[in-house]
Design an enzyme around this catalytic site. Structure first.
Site, mmCIF file in Angstrom:
data_model
loop_
_atom_site.group_PDB
_atom_site.id
_atom_site.type_symbol
_atom_site.label_atom_id
_atom_site.label_comp_id
_atom_site.label_asym_id
_atom_site.label_seq_id
_atom_site.Cartn_x
_atom_site.Cartn_y
_atom_site.Cartn_z
ATOM 1 N N GLU A 1 0.836 -1.190 0.000
ATOM 2 C CA GLU A 1 0.000 0.000 0.000
ATOM 3 C C GLU A 1 0.880 1.253 0.000
ATOM 4 O O GLU A 1 1.853 1.351 0.769
ATOM 5 C CB GLU A 1 -0.889 -0.035 1.246
ATOM 6 C CG GLU A 1 -1.825 1.132 1.411
ATOM 7 C CD GLU A 1 -2.666 1.000 2.669
ATOM 8 O OE1 GLU A 1 -3.635 1.755 2.819
ATOM 9 O OE2 GLU A 1 -2.348 0.126 3.520
ATOM 10 N N LYS B 1 -9.172 2.645 -2.218
ATOM 11 C CA LYS B 1 -9.474 1.961 -0.966
ATOM 12 C C LYS B 1 -10.905 2.282 -0.539
ATOM 13 O O LYS B 1 -11.367 3.417 -0.660
ATOM 14 C CB LYS B 1 -8.479 2.412 0.105
ATOM 15 C CG LYS B 1 -8.478 1.589 1.385
ATOM 16 C CD LYS B 1 -7.313 1.997 2.269
ATOM 17 C CE LYS B 1 -7.213 1.178 3.523
ATOM 18 N NZ LYS B 1 -6.008 1.508 4.325
ATOM 19 N N CYS C 1 -5.552 -3.198 2.112
ATOM 20 C CA CYS C 1 -5.313 -3.276 3.553
ATOM 21 C C CYS C 1 -6.582 -3.428 4.392
ATOM 22 O O CYS C 1 -7.145 -4.510 4.483
ATOM 23 C CB CYS C 1 -4.508 -2.062 4.000
ATOM 24 S SG CYS C 1 -3.750 -2.294 5.641
#
Length: 634
Positions: A46, A115, A170
């Protein structure tokens, strides 16, 4: 990518936080290495291009502009290379800043995935800078290309339809509504996760379980790349803990803390096969697909295949498996006895492995039900091929277990049958063998009628698959306790029960049964020695059990099954031997379906079974030719 394999890599670099050009150069170095090792998917952490721990520097134009410059440089570096590259970076669009993963391929950007879940608790403070992903995909222009921007996208290989890829970032994984759930339902077989998960005591174990469990729940491959070396340690430490999983199995895992690249080979065709069997695994069709072409290269896969898929190699796990299977067999028989209000059984005992296991199941069931073991009528029926070793073991078992023992020599009645049908006793053909097998079954059935009992079948899963039984002979019973137990596991089950009688005479007998060659003993013995060895005729049972597992469970084509077998038995069987028995396996599996179509009831004990009422239904006259044709091409 031939035969459905793809090689993936999870990579990290020695990050210099804020030095985007350095990070881009390190990424390009890693990509060069992964190309040499034929990795077709490479996933970086990330925000790897900038570094994850930049705090408010993410709001600086200089940083964001340099990220775009270096992303374009990396994109150009991918030109001419058929490799999916997934890279994390900060990305500004209109009024907001997004934490995204760019998916690059052969000099182009296939998509930008933002994200979805932005953490803003404990040590995480992403909500100060980043905006969560919007709901629907949009198209944007980037580096002169029209690029899909959004999370509802699956990247699909046109040459290998089973290779489809989705991306989450994540925190997305750690929430109940993980994007990977919908990605999988929309067809993604491989999930890539660019992550920056800091290290805490025991967090590595939790992360490992989380990633492997998600891959199991989704029936997918999962490539997890985590930030590590070079990130700021002001308050936390990042370990670079990478994971590659396939359907709950950890394929590869990094040692952690140092910059590292790990590799793993995923069998995406197997994943699709597993999903296809699960009618509860419903497809959704509301995501966008971005297609790419990738040549089907042949990789020397490092994928591990257990040569004995039904038998755990770890002794402790194997003991637990044997205990569980034996209990399932026992409980199955107990229920059948209770449901039929019958407290008597009849079983033929040869002194071989299968009948020994079935007798042990009967004894355990009677003990648990409190029935008199004298109501277990164990009958040994010697004939032309019976040796003193097997006969004595059969008699010894019956005596030590306290069951009712009976010996019926069938030679005279078999000769009468030969006379009735004009069969020459000196011609040892299939009729010579099957008359004996049917006579034994007739005695068992008649005895069961006489005492009001059930005939307990002894044949195992391997014999059912190969049709290694006499139709309306040992093929038939009233309840078959071994019917879904493969031959390779039967041996360990008998050994497990033997350990329960440690130091007793019964243990010695059981160990000798284990050492006795597998044989139906239907051909005349010579000098009291077994001359008919089953594995000399049909081939090694360990090979057939391997074939059964992968063909029935995953639907493998012959070429792929051959390749798997070579990997599993590379130090034991040569190519021609594998091909020989694979050809015979297919021929017998198809030609003997008529026996499976009418096998008796019996308990399912594992993930592979061939009951026509549940797990396996096929026409008895199905044609095997296209399978045999492919075997010949190997």
């Amino acid at each position: 990518m031939k035969d459905g394999y793809i090689r993936v890599a999870s990579a990290s670099i020695d990050t210099l936080i804020g030095n985007v050009k350095h990070n881009a150069n390190e990424i390009k170095k890693v990509l060069k290495e992964t190309r040499e090792k034929k990795a077709q998917v490479v996933v970086f952490p990330e925000l790897v291009l900038s570094g994850y721990t930049l705090e408010d520097l993410f709001l600086q134009n200089r940083l964001l502009n340099e990220c775009l410059v270096q992303l374009e440089e990396i994109m150009k570096d991918t030109k001419g290379h058929q490799q999916i590259v997934v890279i994390g970076l900060p990305f500004h669009y209109q009024n907001n800043l997004y934490n995204v993963s760019a998916v690059l391929y052969d000099g182009s950007i296939l998509g930008i995935v933002p994200k979805y879940h932005i953490p803003n608790y404990n040590e995480y403070y992403e909500g100060r800078r980043f905006t969560p992903c919007f709901e629907d995909n949009i198209e944007i222009e980037l580096f002169g290309q029209i690029v899909l921007f959004g999370r509802k996208v699956v990247f699909a290989c046109q040459n290998l339809p089973s290779f489809t890829l989705g991306v989450e970032i994540c925190e997305d994984l750690w929430l109940p509504n993980a994007p990977s759930n919908e990605l999988a339902l929309n067809g993604a077989t491989v999930i890539c996760n660019t992550s920056a998960s800091n290290e805490l005591t025991a967090k590595k174990d939790y992360r490992r379980n989380l990633v492997s469990m998600q891959s199991a729940k989704l029936v997918s491959g999962y490539v997890y790349s985590n930030a590590g070396s070079g990130e700021s340690t002001t308050d936390v430490v990042f370990s670079g803990h990478h994971l590659i999983c396939e359907n709950g199995t950890i394929v590869s895992e990094s040692t952690g803390f140092d910059a590292e690249v790990i590799y793993g080979d995923l069998d995406v065709e197997k994943l699709v096969s597993e999903r296809r069997k699960m009618t509860t695994y419903q497809s959704h069709h509301d995501y966008d697909y971005v297609y790419f072409d990738m040549d089907l290269i042949d990789i020397e896969t490092n994928h591990y295949y257990d040569p004995h898929p039904f038998v755990p190699s770890n002794p402790k796990l194997r003991e637990l498996r044997c205990k569980e299977v034996f209990e399932i067999q026992t409980r199955g028989l107990m229920q059948r006895l209770k449901a039929t209000h019958i407290d008597k059984v009849v079983i033929g005992i040869s002194g071989g492995l299968d009948s020994t296991l079935a007798l042990l199941v009967c004894v355990m069931a009677f003990d648990k039900l409190g029935y008199d073991k004298k109501n277990i009528y164990a009958i040994t029926m010697p004939c032309f091929g019976t040796t003193s070793r097997t006969k004595n073991n059969a008699l010894g078992l019956m005596e030590e277990l306290g069951v009712t023992s009976q010996t019926v020599n069938i030679a005279d009645v078999v000769r009468m049958q030969f006379k009735n049908i004009d069969q020459d006793e000196n011609v040892h053909d299939v009729t010579y063998e099957n008359v004996q097998a049917r006579e034994r079954t007739e005695i068992l059935m008649n005895k069961a009628n006489q005492i009001g009992g059930l005939v307990i079948g002894t044949g195992d899963l391997s014999e059912v698959a190969l049709g290694w039984s006499t139709y309306n002979g040992d093929h038939m019973s009233m309840y078959a306790v071994n019917v879904s137990v493969p031959k390779t596991l039967v041996r360990y089950l008998v050994d497990y029960v033997s350990s329960l009688y440690q130091g007793q005479v019964l243990e010695t007998i059981l160990q000798d049964v284990l050492d006795t060659p597998v044989s139906p003993e239907l051909l005349p013995q010579e000098d009291d020695k077994i001359v008919q060895k089953t594995e000399d005729i049909v081939g090694p049972y360990e090979l057939h059990d391997f074939f059964i597992y992968h063909m029935v469970r995953f639907g493998d084509e012959p070429c792929k099954l051959y390749k798997k077998t070579k990997l599993a038995f590379k130090d034991k069987y040569d190519k021609e031997t594998i091909k020989k028995w694979l050809r015979l396996f297919y021929w017998r599996f198809f030609s003997q379906q008529f026996k499976r179509s009418c096998i008796p009831d019996g308990p399912k004990v594992g993930s592979v079974a061939l009951s026509p009422r549940g797990d396996w239904r096929m026409p008895s006259d199905a044609n095997v030719q296209i399978w045999l044709d492919e075997v010949e091409k190997i």
